[in-house]
Design a protein around this motif. Structure first.
Motif, PDB file in Angstrom:
ATOM      1  N   GLU A 124       6.926 -19.382 -31.023  1.00 13.28           N
ATOM      2  CA  GLU A 124       5.508 -19.410 -30.665  1.00 13.28           C
ATOM      3  C   GLU A 124       4.839 -20.665 -31.221  1.00 13.28           C
ATOM      4  OE1 GLU A 124       3.442 -15.871 -31.792  1.00 13.28           O
ATOM      5  OE2 GLU A 124       4.973 -14.539 -30.977  1.00 13.28           O
TER       6      GLU A 124
ATOM      7  N   THR B 240       2.618 -22.841 -42.622  1.00 14.49           N
ATOM      8  CA  THR B 240       3.695 -21.966 -42.168  1.00 14.49           C
ATOM      9  C   THR B 240       4.398 -21.265 -43.297  1.00 14.49           C
ATOM     10  OG1 THR B 240       5.790 -21.890 -40.932  1.00 14.49           O
ATOM     11  CG2 THR B 240       5.321 -23.917 -42.133  1.00 14.49           C
TER      12      THR B 240
ATOM     13  N   SER C  36      13.286 -20.589 -39.694  1.00 13.17           N
ATOM     14  CA  SER C  36      12.657 -20.976 -40.953  1.00 13.17           C
ATOM     15  C   SER C  36      11.534 -21.962 -40.695  1.00 13.17           C
ATOM     16  CB  SER C  36      13.702 -21.619 -41.879  1.00 13.17           C
ATOM     17  OG  SER C  36      13.094 -22.302 -42.945  1.00 13.17           O
TER      18      SER C  36
ATOM     19  N   GLY D 189       3.420 -16.112 -34.710  1.00  9.85           N
ATOM     20  CA  GLY D 189       4.199 -15.194 -35.541  1.00  9.85           C
ATOM     21  C   GLY D 189       5.666 -15.545 -35.615  1.00  9.85           C
ATOM     22  N   SER D 190       6.064 -16.662 -34.996  1.00 10.60           N
ATOM     23  CA  SER D 190       7.475 -17.044 -34.995  1.00 10.60           C
ATOM     24  C   SER D 190       7.602 -18.545 -34.795  1.00 10.60           C
ATOM     25  CB  SER D 190       8.220 -16.311 -33.872  1.00 10.60           C
ATOM     26  OG  SER D 190       7.742 -16.740 -32.604  1.00 10.60           O
ATOM     27  N   VAL D 191       8.831 -19.048 -35.003  1.00  8.48           N
ATOM     28  CA  VAL D 191       9.098 -20.461 -34.776  1.00  8.48           C
ATOM     29  C   VAL D 191       8.864 -20.821 -33.307  1.00  8.48           C
ATOM     30  CG1 VAL D 191      10.889 -22.250 -34.792  1.00  8.48           C
ATOM     31  CG2 VAL D 191      10.729 -20.643 -36.700  1.00  8.48           C
TER      32      VAL D 191
ATOM     33  N   ARG E 210       9.930 -17.991 -44.337  1.00 11.86           N
ATOM     34  CA  ARG E 210      10.795 -17.059 -43.613  1.00 11.86           C
ATOM     35  C   ARG E 210      10.087 -16.517 -42.384  1.00 11.86           C
ATOM     36  NH1 ARG E 210      13.700 -13.310 -48.285  1.00 11.86           N
ATOM     37  NH2 ARG E 210      14.748 -15.015 -49.407  1.00 11.86           N
ATOM     38  N   LEU E 211      10.692 -16.749 -41.233  1.00 13.07           N
ATOM     39  CA  LEU E 211      10.152 -16.268 -39.965  1.00 13.07           C
ATOM     40  C   LEU E 211      11.250 -15.499 -39.225  1.00 13.07           C
ATOM     41  CD1 LEU E 211       8.233 -19.535 -39.049  1.00 13.07           C
ATOM     42  CD2 LEU E 211       7.195 -17.365 -39.704  1.00 13.07           C
ATOM     43  N   PRO E 212      10.892 -14.605 -38.320  1.00 15.54           N
ATOM     44  CA  PRO E 212      11.911 -13.732 -37.699  1.00 15.54           C
ATOM     45  C   PRO E 212      12.981 -14.475 -36.899  1.00 15.54           C
ATOM     46  CG  PRO E 212       9.756 -13.471 -36.642  1.00 15.54           C
ATOM     47  CD  PRO E 212       9.528 -14.248 -37.890  1.00 15.54           C
ATOM     48  N   ASP E 213      12.643 -15.642 -36.343  1.00 14.22           N
ATOM     49  CA  ASP E 213      13.620 -16.359 -35.520  1.00 14.22           C
ATOM     50  C   ASP E 213      14.037 -17.686 -36.147  1.00 14.22           C
ATOM     51  OD1 ASP E 213      11.120 -17.443 -35.221  1.00 14.22           O
ATOM     52  OD2 ASP E 213      11.355 -17.901 -33.093  1.00 14.22           O
TER      53      ASP E 213
ATOM     54  N   ASP F  99       2.844 -17.154 -39.431  1.00 18.70           N
ATOM     55  CA  ASP F  99       3.320 -16.110 -40.339  1.00 18.70           C
ATOM     56  C   ASP F  99       3.613 -14.875 -39.514  1.00 18.70           C
ATOM     57  OD1 ASP F  99       3.455 -13.978 -42.415  1.00 18.70           O
ATOM     58  OD2 ASP F  99       2.808 -15.611 -43.727  1.00 18.70           O
ATOM     59  N   ASP F 100       4.727 -14.214 -39.821  1.00 18.80           N
ATOM     60  CA  ASP F 100       5.114 -13.045 -39.021  1.00 18.80           C
ATOM     61  C   ASP F 100       4.475 -11.750 -39.504  1.00 18.80           C
ATOM     62  OD1 ASP F 100       6.675 -13.218 -41.345  1.00 18.80           O
ATOM     63  OD2 ASP F 100       8.190 -11.882 -40.493  1.00 18.80           O
TER      64      ASP F 100
END
Length: 483
Positions: free
Chosen positions: A39, A54, A62, A35-37, A57-60, A11-12
């Protein structure tokens, strides 16, 4: 070496990630977080986990990207996806991509713990005995699988689907004519799923009076209405920690459909007369002999509920489409009937009797075959059941079809004219539902382009109403800008 209780949380949002971590640490799990796909993929490539939780919606990218990577890599981890409130489409997409279950924001931590525990095989607290007319699964898990008799291509496909869908918590809609064995399919999914020791509660939605539906489904509190002399659990509470099978779901009235949708979305029920909701952890399986898409188009079934229930569909073929299984089914049914009646050895069908059965269309499917064999066993009085013992009048046989047509059902030759007529692909699609959606989407787009996206004209050219084409465009995400 991987720890059997190590989980990965993705989760971001740091605050939410910390909240999930603390909740799971209190449950005794070991936690890694990302915090991202990118990572998350790095951690997955370095270690194995019992489950992956998970955000969508993630910064980089889904959370679906993680699910697809795990599926392609053949990873054993159960995946739980967290979606925004009200985003039913995302939840459905996640379940189709292989997620074990999903949660909606804001996440209820009690439900969060239940879902994670269920994914890891932790058994929930036992519930009170369920009210009538609930039925429970009996016997070992193999019992239901054994009763799904048949080696035809259609039945092998059904068994493959059962194995696939049993691994997740995705809702399954079992479609088929009356008497085809839809409940057996549902029981097999439960028995081979993540919670085989939980209750399997089967409910015939069409058999409950409309004024009693809410009380039977959700339970009630003492004094809620005249005659409510004590608290009573409903079907959902009875199935907590197991599976609720809603048979003939298409017979539910619209008012009850709305209440059912809320329970599925919120994962909690409010008994009649209660002021607070009770969380429930139930897998929903449903079945119908109706075409629910047509019912939706006609306004008799809620579209949003249809989307929730029809995440994965299993079609159980009618008996006339798998006549090559008649011998196996008849042998198994006769053995069971004979055992129940204390008859030994079990009677056998003569070649003439089997030939007579193969000339009958069986509008009542396997259920009708069972009834027919019950009668034949009583009339035969010996070790062999002949054609005359079946009691099938000649007027009911063949129904205008020649024996060569019946023989064609068992040979690949019959598929050739059909393949030429509809231009079937050279290779069979691995995902039939997705393939048919793509074909339907292409046809709709072609009609819309021919009529300059005049939906009324396009619908008329395809023999559809405006309402029907709107429904199909919404289901397939077709907009005026598509081409």
């Amino acid at each position: 070496m991987s720890n059997p209780t190590r989980l990965l949380v993705v989760d971001d949002e740091p605050d939410l990630r910390t909240l999930y971590e603390l909740t799971l640490l209190r449950e005794g799990y070991e936690i890694d977080s990302a915090g991202s796909v990118a990572e998350a993929l790095a951690l997955l490539q370095a270690a194995q986990y019992s489950a992956v939780i998970t955000d969508m919606r993630l910064p980089d990218g889904s959370g679906l990207e993680l699910l697809r990577w795990m599926e392609q890599a053949g990873r054993p981890e159960k995946a739980i996806v967290i979606t925004a409130f009200g985003s039913a489409e995302n939840a459905v997409e996640a379940l189709k991509a292989g997620a074990f279950d999903y949660l909606t924001k804001p996440v209820d931590l009690r439900q969060f713990r239940l879902v994670v525990g269920s994914a890891l095989g932790r058994q929930p607290t036992a519930r009170l005995p369920e009210p009538a007319p609930v039925t429970e699964a009996a016997g070992p898990p193999a019992a239901t699988a054994v009763r799904l008799v048949g080696e035809s291509r259609a039945m092998r496909a059904v068994r493959v689907l059962i194995e696939k869908v049993a691994r997740s918590m995705a809702p399954v809609l079992v479609q088929g004519e009356s008497g085809t064995g839809k409940e057996l399919v549902a029981r097999a999914i439960h028995d081979h799923g993540a919670r085989p020791d939980g209750r399997f509660v089967a409910v015939n939605c069409g058999a409950i009076p409309e004024n009693l539906l809410e009380a039977e489904f959700f339970g009630y509190r003492k004094g809620a209405f005249t005659g409510a002399n004590e608290d009573r659990e409903g079907f959902f509470q009875a199935a907590d920690g197991g599976t609720l099978f809603l048979d003939e779901i298409g017979d539910l009235p619209l008012a009850m459909q709305s209440k059912l949708l809320r329970v599925i979305q919120e994962r909690s029920v409010r008994p009649v007369g209660a002021t607070a909701e009770t969380p429930i952890n139930v897998r929903i399986l449903s079945a119908t002999h109706k075409d629910l898409a047509t019912e939706v188009a006609a306004g008799r079934f809620r579209q949003d509920l249809f989307y929730r229930l029809n995440v994965i569909q299993i079609r159980v073929p009618p008996l006339r489409e798998r006549l090559e299984d008649l011998g196996l089914i008849s042998t198994r049914v006769l053995a069971r009937i004979a055992q129940d009646a204390g008859v030994s050895p079990a009677p056998r069908l003569t070649a003439a009797a089997l030939q007579t059965l193969s000339r009958y269309a069986f509008p009542g499917n396997v259920r009708e075959l069972e009834n027919l064999l019950h009668r034949a066993l009583a009339l035969a009085g010996g070790e062999l059941i002949d054609a005359d013992d079946l009691g099938l009048p000649d007027a009911l046989l063949d129904e205008g079809r020649s024996e060569s047509q019946f023989a064609a059902l068992e040979t690949p030759v019959a598929a050739a004219p059909l393949a030429e007529a509809v231009s079937l692909p050279e290779e069979l699609p691995s995902d039939l539902a997705r393939y048919l959606d793509e074909v339907e989407r292409a046809i709709l787009l072609r009609a819309l382009e021919l009529h300059r996206f005049n939906r009324t004209a396009a619908a008329a050219s395809l023999g559809l109403s405006l309402r029907q084409i709107r429904y199909r465009m919404a289901r397939l995400a077709i907009s005026a800008g598509d081409s």
